[in-house]
Design a protein around this motif. Sequence first.
Motif, PDB file in Angstrom:
ATOM      1  N   ASP A 121       0.549  -1.350   0.105  1.00 11.92           N
ATOM      2  CA  ASP A 121       0.225   0.066   0.055  1.00 11.92           C
ATOM      3  C   ASP A 121       0.992   1.392  -0.275  1.00 11.92           C
ATOM      4  OD1 ASP A 121       1.087  -0.536   3.038  1.00 11.92           O
ATOM      5  OD2 ASP A 121      -0.875   0.219   3.776  1.00 11.92           O
ATOM      6  N   ALA A 122       2.208   0.977  -0.109  1.00 16.20           N
ATOM      7  CA  ALA A 122       3.112   2.079   0.020  1.00 16.20           C
ATOM      8  C   ALA A 122       3.481   2.539  -1.917  1.00 16.20           C
ATOM      9  CB  ALA A 122       4.490   2.421   0.338  1.00 16.20           C
ATOM     10  N   PRO A 123       3.757   3.595  -2.009  1.00  8.81           N
ATOM     11  CA  PRO A 123       3.857   3.927  -3.239  1.00  8.81           C
ATOM     12  C   PRO A 123       4.525   3.656  -4.158  1.00  8.81           C
ATOM     13  CG  PRO A 123       4.431   6.584  -2.324  1.00  8.81           C
ATOM     14  CD  PRO A 123       4.057   4.737  -1.179  1.00  8.81           C
ATOM     15  N   THR A 124       4.258   2.492  -5.593  1.00  9.81           N
ATOM     16  CA  THR A 124       4.657   2.228  -6.069  1.00  9.81           C
ATOM     17  C   THR A 124       6.216   2.459  -7.057  1.00  9.81           C
ATOM     18  OG1 THR A 124       3.795  -0.049  -6.228  1.00  9.81           O
ATOM     19  CG2 THR A 124       4.748   0.026  -8.039  1.00  9.81           C
ATOM     20  N   LEU A 125       7.556   2.086  -6.998  1.00  8.10           N
ATOM     21  CA  LEU A 125       8.645   2.022  -7.371  1.00  8.10           C
ATOM     22  C   LEU A 125       8.396   1.179  -8.318  1.00  8.10           C
ATOM     23  CD1 LEU A 125      11.310   3.549  -4.892  1.00  8.10           C
ATOM     24  CD2 LEU A 125       9.144   4.880  -6.013  1.00  8.10           C
ATOM     25  N   LEU A 126       8.326   0.954 -10.221  1.00  6.43           N
ATOM     26  CA  LEU A 126       8.900  -0.093 -10.526  1.00  6.43           C
ATOM     27  C   LEU A 126      10.026   0.053 -11.512  1.00  6.43           C
ATOM     28  CD1 LEU A 126       7.127  -1.790 -12.994  1.00  6.43           C
ATOM     29  CD2 LEU A 126       6.564  -0.481 -14.269  1.00  6.43           C
ATOM     30  N   LEU A 127      11.685  -0.388 -11.274  1.00  3.32           N
ATOM     31  CA  LEU A 127      12.213  -0.920 -11.709  1.00  3.32           C
ATOM     32  C   LEU A 127      12.201  -1.724 -12.967  1.00  3.32           C
ATOM     33  CD1 LEU A 127      13.079  -1.766  -7.609  1.00  3.32           C
ATOM     34  CD2 LEU A 127      13.549   0.753  -9.088  1.00  3.32           C
ATOM     35  N   LEU A 128      13.417  -0.833 -13.487  1.00  2.41           N
ATOM     36  CA  LEU A 128      13.343  -1.669 -14.918  1.00  2.41           C
ATOM     37  C   LEU A 128      14.572  -1.080 -15.063  1.00  2.41           C
ATOM     38  CD1 LEU A 128       9.920   0.582 -16.974  1.00  2.41           C
ATOM     39  CD2 LEU A 128      10.220  -1.847 -15.804  1.00  2.41           C
ATOM     40  N   HIS A 129      15.265  -2.990 -15.522  1.00  2.12           N
ATOM     41  CA  HIS A 129      16.669  -2.688 -15.401  1.00  2.12           C
ATOM     42  C   HIS A 129      17.192  -2.863 -16.646  1.00  2.12           C
ATOM     43  CE1 HIS A 129      16.668  -6.561 -17.752  1.00  2.12           C
ATOM     44  NE2 HIS A 129      15.884  -6.708 -17.066  1.00  2.12           N
ATOM     45  N   GLY A 130      19.022  -2.481 -17.658  1.00  2.00           N
ATOM     46  CA  GLY A 130      19.555  -2.330 -18.573  1.00  2.00           C
ATOM     47  C   GLY A 130      20.536  -4.218 -18.711  1.00  2.00           C
ATOM     48  N   PHE A 131      20.463  -3.716 -19.892  1.00  2.00           N
ATOM     49  CA  PHE A 131      21.677  -4.343 -20.430  1.00  2.00           C
ATOM     50  C   PHE A 131      23.263  -4.380 -20.289  1.00  2.00           C
ATOM     51  CE2 PHE A 131      24.497  -5.893 -23.934  1.00  2.00           C
ATOM     52  CZ  PHE A 131      24.381  -7.290 -24.058  1.00  2.00           C
ATOM     53  N   PRO A 132      23.914  -6.038 -19.157  1.00  2.00           N
ATOM     54  CA  PRO A 132      22.948  -7.370 -19.718  1.00  2.00           C
ATOM     55  C   PRO A 132      22.067  -7.949 -18.521  1.00  2.00           C
ATOM     56  CG  PRO A 132      25.736  -7.417 -19.649  1.00  2.00           C
ATOM     57  CD  PRO A 132      24.879  -5.808 -19.397  1.00  2.00           C
ATOM     58  N   SER A 133      21.999  -7.119 -17.793  1.00  2.00           N
ATOM     59  CA  SER A 133      21.807  -7.133 -15.897  1.00  2.00           C
ATOM     60  C   SER A 133      20.188  -7.993 -15.802  1.00  2.00           C
ATOM     61  CB  SER A 133      22.032  -5.359 -15.165  1.00  2.00           C
ATOM     62  OG  SER A 133      21.908  -6.562 -13.829  1.00  2.00           O
ATOM     63  N   SER A 134      19.417  -7.142 -14.692  1.00  2.00           N
ATOM     64  CA  SER A 134      18.597  -8.059 -14.816  1.00  2.00           C
ATOM     65  C   SER A 134      18.016  -7.562 -13.430  1.00  2.00           C
ATOM     66  CB  SER A 134      17.991  -9.883 -14.449  1.00  2.00           C
ATOM     67  OG  SER A 134      19.219  -9.804 -13.364  1.00  2.00           O
ATOM     68  N   SER A 135      16.990  -7.956 -12.830  1.00  2.00           N
ATOM     69  CA  SER A 135      16.446  -7.067 -11.377  1.00  2.00           C
ATOM     70  C   SER A 135      17.546  -7.219 -10.614  1.00  2.00           C
ATOM     71  CB  SER A 135      15.316  -7.711 -10.839  1.00  2.00           C
ATOM     72  OG  SER A 135      15.439  -8.535 -11.050  1.00  2.00           O
ATOM     73  N   ARG A 136      18.335  -8.363 -10.772  1.00  2.88           N
ATOM     74  CA  ARG A 136      19.441  -8.272  -9.584  1.00  2.88           C
ATOM     75  C   ARG A 136      20.483  -6.962  -9.263  1.00  2.88           C
ATOM     76  NH1 ARG A 136      24.715  -8.488 -10.953  1.00  2.88           N
ATOM     77  NH2 ARG A 136      24.981 -10.124  -9.682  1.00  2.88           N
ATOM     78  N   MET A 137      20.137  -6.375 -10.605  1.00  2.00           N
ATOM     79  CA  MET A 137      21.022  -4.705 -10.027  1.00  2.00           C
ATOM     80  C   MET A 137      20.475  -4.247  -8.932  1.00  2.00           C
ATOM     81  SD  MET A 137      19.695  -2.259 -13.504  1.00  2.00           S
ATOM     82  CE  MET A 137      20.773  -0.780 -13.083  1.00  2.00           C
ATOM     83  N   TRP A 138      18.905  -4.194  -9.416  1.00  2.00           N
ATOM     84  CA  TRP A 138      18.057  -3.539  -8.204  1.00  2.00           C
ATOM     85  C   TRP A 138      18.291  -3.104  -6.833  1.00  2.00           C
ATOM     86  CZ3 TRP A 138      17.749   1.288 -10.480  1.00  2.00           C
ATOM     87  CH2 TRP A 138      16.949   0.951 -11.521  1.00  2.00           C
ATOM     88  N   GLU A 139      19.033  -4.367  -6.683  1.00  6.57           N
ATOM     89  CA  GLU A 139      18.898  -5.287  -4.867  1.00  6.57           C
ATOM     90  C   GLU A 139      19.700  -3.842  -3.923  1.00  6.57           C
ATOM     91  OE1 GLU A 139      18.469  -7.822  -3.165  1.00  6.57           O
ATOM     92  OE2 GLU A 139      17.581  -9.614  -4.728  1.00  6.57           O
TER      93      GLU A 139
END
Length: 282
Positions: A24-42
Motif C-alpha cells: 500500500d506504499a507508493p510503487t517504484l517500477l524498477l526497469l533494468h538495463g543490459f546485460p543485467s536483470s532485476s538483480r541490479m536493483w537489490e
Amino acid sequence: MSVGYRTVEVDGLRVFYREAGPVDAPTLLLLHGFPSSSRMWEPLLSRLGDAFHLVAPDYPGFGHSDAPADFGYTFDRLAEVVGRFTEVLGLDRYTLVVQDYGGPVGFRLAVAHPERVRAIVVQNAVAHEDGLGPLWETRKAFWADRAAHEAALRENFFSPAATRLRHVGHSPHVEAYDPDLWTDEQAFLDRPGQRDIQTDLFYDYRTNVASYPAWQEWLRAHRPALQVLWGRYDPSFQQAEAEAYRRDVPDAEVHVLEAGHFPLDERPDEIAGLMRRFLTSD
C-alpha cells in the motif's frame, strides 16, 4: 527488509520479479538495463523498502524470466509484456525508475499510459542523441547494414572484457567494484540462445533513437517530476545527456555522480538518499 522472489504468468510467459516493501506504499517500477536483470536493483530493495513498494521484473530473455526463441525480441514487445505485467499485478500508478534498456521500455509505458506515471528517475538511460558517444558509431553501422557488421558486433558485444567495461567504465575506483557483477552477467550471456536474442534486440535499438523526438515531446508536454542520477564514468553514454533532460523538463533534478554506467555499483547509499528525498518532497 525482506525481498520476495516471485514469478507470475503474463500472456503465457513466466515473468520473474523481485518485490519489497508494503503493497500500500507508493510503487517504484524498477526497469533494468543490459546485460543485467532485476538483480541490479537489490541495493535499492534493501534501502527503500521501508517507505516504498518496489517491483523489479526481468524482461523476457533476461534473468530468470522465460526466453522463448520465437518471442520476437523488440523494445515494443518488451514494453508490451512489462505493461501487461503491471496490469496483472494491479499496479495502476507508479514511479518509473529506469537504467539503460529500462529507458526505452519505460518511455514506451509512459507514452502509452501517462496517467500511470507519478514520477521518473533516470539512471544512465538515454532519450537524446547527446547521450550517444563515439562507441555508437560502430553500432550505427550495424543498424545500417546488419549482414556486414553483425559478426564484428557479436565479437565485441558479448566478450567478458565488454561486460566488465560496462560496469567499471573509466572509473578511477576499480577496487570498489565486485567482480561478481560482471561474471554473473557473463554467465547469463553465455547461455544457449542468448546471443541471438540480444543481437536481435540490439538491432531493434535503432527504433529507440528514432523515438527520441517523441519522448522529448512527451516530457515537454507532461513535465513529470524528474530526477536524473548520472554516473560520470559511463563508457557508452555521455555525461551531456544528464543536462539534456533539462531542455524538456527545466525543473528536473540532476545529479552527476562518481560512478559508471551502473551507478548503484558504487553509490547505493547516496542514490537511495537522493531518491528518498526526491520522492517524498512536496
